[in-house]
Design an enzyme around this catalytic site. Structure first.
Site, PDB file in Angstrom:
ATOM      1  CD  GLU A  50      -1.764  -2.347   1.685  1.00  0.00           C
ATOM      2  OE1 GLU A  50      -0.568  -2.571   2.016  1.00  0.00           O
ATOM      3  OE2 GLU A  50      -2.658  -3.180   1.811  1.00  0.00           O
ATOM      4  CG  PHE A 112     -10.084  -9.364  11.171  1.00  0.00           C
ATOM      5  CD1 PHE A 112      -8.847  -9.761  11.679  1.00  0.00           C
ATOM      6  CD2 PHE A 112     -10.287  -9.431   9.798  1.00  0.00           C
ATOM      7  CE1 PHE A 112      -7.853 -10.230  10.834  1.00  0.00           C
ATOM      8  CE2 PHE A 112      -9.289  -9.890   8.952  1.00  0.00           C
ATOM      9  CZ  PHE A 112      -8.064 -10.288   9.464  1.00  0.00           C
ATOM     10  CD  GLN A 113      -7.577  -7.193   7.447  1.00  0.00           C
ATOM     11  OE1 GLN A 113      -8.461  -6.934   6.627  1.00  0.00           O
ATOM     12  NE2 GLN A 113      -6.410  -7.719   7.100  1.00  0.00           N
ATOM     13  CE  LYS A 162     -17.961  -6.458   3.256  1.00  0.00           C
ATOM     14  NZ  LYS A 162     -17.618  -7.815   3.620  1.00  0.00           N
ATOM     15  CG  MET A 477      22.869  12.347   3.550  1.00  0.00           C
ATOM     16  SD  MET A 477      24.124  13.428   2.817  1.00  0.00           S
ATOM     17  CE  MET A 477      23.203  14.085   1.411  1.00  0.00           C
TER      18      MET A 477
END
Lengths: 578, 163
Positions: A50, A112-113, A162, A477
């Site tokens: 993602e 969940f999630q 949802k 760096m």
């Protein structure tokens, strides 16, 4: 006729002219992915992470000037977008990110999630929404695109439970957006603009400092006209590169920590500094109380909070850069006849002297590839016309110094947040936005491994993105700072012993891998990569690990306290600066 | 300098956390905060007391204005205004002091809102100074607890400072 929330969402995206979405599916966004499955107008590009999706949308936005769109699922899908969103926020890039959310009835139950992504992204978005009713969906999408794209652009997140995408409502597209708390100022105050014109006329040693605002407001033409008319040299911030032609006689290149000697010196000696679409970041100003000590400062910006945040400002002009520059040009033209050439002659001569005194340079060593040399060769091979994305660190600074950007939207780099792993997915997004242009990601061996999984995205979409890895086996760096300020104690910056064979990695994904270990191989390898039109290419340049980015202003120093390569060699001892 | 800032916002969930998050995220301090609906139930007013030099307060008001849900910001430093705060104080004086406490409350135009076998609860409204003075005065008699509302402020009609 009623439509499902998912269908309404797709209709909204079409109304907004969206052609590409970068995304990743998951449980609570299945309705949306299902609605996209048969859609002919919108292409969903499946990334492999993602974070990659958001950076790709960001690269797409920077290269095209449109809003970038990403779509992810709830919980981990949403939290994985945070770096990408914060990155876009710091650099003022217009994005709309859709995240799935658990059904409204479960919100707050640690389902969940589930993650409170609206809470998490509140400080790093321009605005965000949780849609609780499918009837609000069209209005929210309309507002989100408006907010992302107008004013000072930025990312907007929309959280979609949802049951909202599964629910149904009439699709009503609001033709107008009205948000009473959001009214950006587009036109500068006339009095202030006339004052600015007067200050330009009375200045003997002016410098324009152009930033990302010039690019995002598409004001390059106006800027060039103003600089040429009033004969004002132009330096650019990292975000402003390409906003003014890098090969122009009036260009001073980049200023700041790794800016050119002549840009920093000109700013420090100027009597008028005109900041256009800049926010005076600490990497640009160095120690603020020693910044441009003799200069009056004009600042033009659409965001009032950018003004007087970091440095004193004598004349603020709030407005869209393009509009303000148009008005300023008019005001300058209306001044009584000015002999600009005569007025500026001495100043421009002095600057030419500084340019000759210390141009950007590096030392060529036989049989060793210098990273700057690679960037120069890429510049030559692409005739300065490629889109260059970068990662963060030395690769980014050398790409800023040694590639000359003549056009806006060809330089895509994580300026504010400094996100390693940005460049490669951004290059993928840029290639979707500009399929006919050559797109390079100039990377380090550290950065490329932060989003290397996107090779799959590039291969499956047959994108000819080129990744030039300046492979020095170190987090270069950080290693440079350790060498200069931490007594060469290279704590956890060595990567070579764990690095993969990048050529084989590319091949394993079905891409092409090329390698150069000697200077004479650099050009042929780049030319070879340019012949490949349907696959990504990894170019592994094994470069001098000791090479450092110069000039350099130590953190906390004034920008005219620069360290140069030859000085550093003479006296190895350098005072450690906090 | 202390500033009383009044913020007209959309009356939506999450707006308070946008405002308070702005303060905490940028290291600004909130000394007191009060929120309530306005005549238009779609909006609320937040009154925040904060401290900072001119540059800090300028940034605070600009940053607040930048929030999409913020409709209007007024720094009362620049506006002639009336401000009030209320405190509820529960005092448990000795038997012989009970009359004295009642007298003091009367002097400060306080009201007794509850009285029990050992305590009085009183309500005092006024400017911050007055409330502080009352608390100091009543302290020796034995304060059990007090709760302050935080400041609210409203502009006076048509008068601007310096005009």
């Amino acid at each position: 006729m009623k439509k499902s929330g998912a269908e309404i969402l797709i209709e909204c995206l079409k109304k907004e002219g969206v052609k590409h979405i970068f995304g990743y599916p998951g449980g609570v966004v299945l309705n949306i992915f299902d609605a996209l499955y048969d859609d002919k107008d919108i292409q969903l590009i499946l990334t492999r992470h993602e974070q990659g999706a958001v950076h790709a949308a960001d690269g797409y936005a920077r290269a095209s000037g449109k809003v970038g769109v990403a779509l992810v699922t709830s919980g981990p899908g949403a939290t994985n977008t945070v770096t990408g969103i914060a990155n876009a926020s710091m650099d003022s890039i217009p994005l709309v990110v859709f995240s799935g959310q658990v059904p409204t009835l479960l919100i707050g139950n640690d389902a969940f999630q589930e993650a409170d992504i609206v809470g998490i992204t509140r400080p790093c978005t321009k605005h965000n929404y949780l849609v609780k009713d499918v009837k609000d969906l069209a209005r929210v999408v309309r507002e989100a695109f408006h907010i992302a794209f107008t004013g000072r652009p930025g990312p907007v997140l929309i959280d979609l439970p949802k049951d909202v995408t599964a629910g149904s409502a009439e699709f009503i597209w609001p033709e107008e957006v009205r948000i009473r708390g959001y009214n950006p100022t587009y036109h500068g105050n006339k009095y202030m603009i006339n004052q600015a014109a007067q200050m330009i006329a009375h200045s003997k040693k002016p410098v324009i400092m152009a930033g990302g605002g010039v690019v995002s407001s598409e004001a390059s033409k106006e800027l060039k006209e103003l600089a040429e008319l009033a004969r004002i040299p132009v330096t650019m911030t990292l975000m402003g590169l390409g906003g003014f032609p890098g090969t122009h006689k009036l260009s001073l290149g980049m200023l700041g920590m790794h800016g050119t000697y002549y840009a920093n010196t000109a700013v420090q000696n100027s009597d008028l500094l005109i900041g256009i679409g800049v926010r005076f970041d600490d990497r640009v100003t160095g120690r603020t109380n020693a910044f441009a000590p003799g200069a009056k400062i004009i600042q033009i910006d659409i965001d009032p909070t950018s003004i007087r945040k970091n440095v004193r400002v004598d004349l603020p002009v709030v407005g869209d850069v393009k509009n303000v520059l148009k008005d300023l040009l008019k005001a300058v033209k209306e001044l009584k006849e000015q002999q600009w050439d005569a007025v500026r002659n001495a100043w421009l001569k002095q600057i030419d002297g500084w340019k000759r005194e210390r141009p950007l340079s590096y030392q060529f060593v036989k049989n060793v590839i210098k990273p700057e040399f690679v960037v120069e060769k890429i510049y030559e091979a692409t005739k300065g016309e490629a889109i260059i994305c970068t990662e963060v660190g030395q690769n980014q600074m050398w790409s800023a110094q040694f590639y000359k950007y003549d056009y806006p939207r060809r330089w895509l780099s994580s300026g504010g947040l400094g996100t390693m792993g940005y460049g490669f997915p951004a290059a993928i997004g840029a290639q979707f936005a500009c399929p006919d242009r050559i797109v390079f990601d100039i990377a380090g061996d550290g950065s490329i491994q932060m989003n290397i999984q996107e090779l799959a995205t590039a291969v499956i979409n047959k994108l000819p993105v080129k990744v030039a890895i300046l492979n020095n086996g170190y987090l270069g760096m950080v290693r440079q700072w350790q060498e200069l300020f931490f007594k060469e104690r290279y704590s956890h910056t060595e990567l070579e012993s764990g690095n993969p064979d990048f050529v084989k990695v590319a091949e394993a994904y079905g891409a092409v891998g090329l390698r150069a270990t000697k200077p004479e191989e650099v050009e042929p390898v780049i030319k070879e990569s340019l012949k490949i039109k349907n696959k990504p290419v990894f170019l592994d340049f094994v470069v001098d690990w000791k090479e450092k980015v110069y000039p350099m202003v130590p953190a906390g120093a004034s920008i005219d306290e620069m360290i140069f390569e030859e000085e550093e060699k003479k006296e190895k001892k350098l005072k450690a600066v906090k | 300098m202390r500033h009383t800032i009044s913020i007209l916002v959309e009356n939506k969930f999450g707006v308070l956390s946008r405002v308070s998050g702005l303060f905490s995220g940028r290291g600004y301090n909130i000394e007191s905060l009060s929120v309530g609906e306005t005549i238009d139930p779609a909006t609320s007013i937040m009154t925040i007391v904060t401290t900072g030099d001119d540059l800090v307060v300028e940034q605070i008001t600009k940053q607040l204005n930048k929030l999409i849900d913020v409709i209007k910001v007024v720094d009362f430093m620049e506006v002639d205004h009336v401000e009030r705060e209320m405190v509820l104080i529960k005092v448990s004086p000795r038997k012989e002091d009970r009359t004295e406490v009642l007298k003091l409350a009367e002097i400060f135009r306080g009201r007794i809102v509850d009285s029990g076998p050992t305590t009085y609860t009183m309500e005092i409204t006024g400017e911050e100074k007055k409330i502080n003075a009352f608390i100091e005065l009543i302290k020796p008699f034995g304060i059990k607890e007090f709760v302050r509302t935080g400041k609210v402020a409203i502009a006076r009609e048509g008068l601007k400072k310096g005009k």
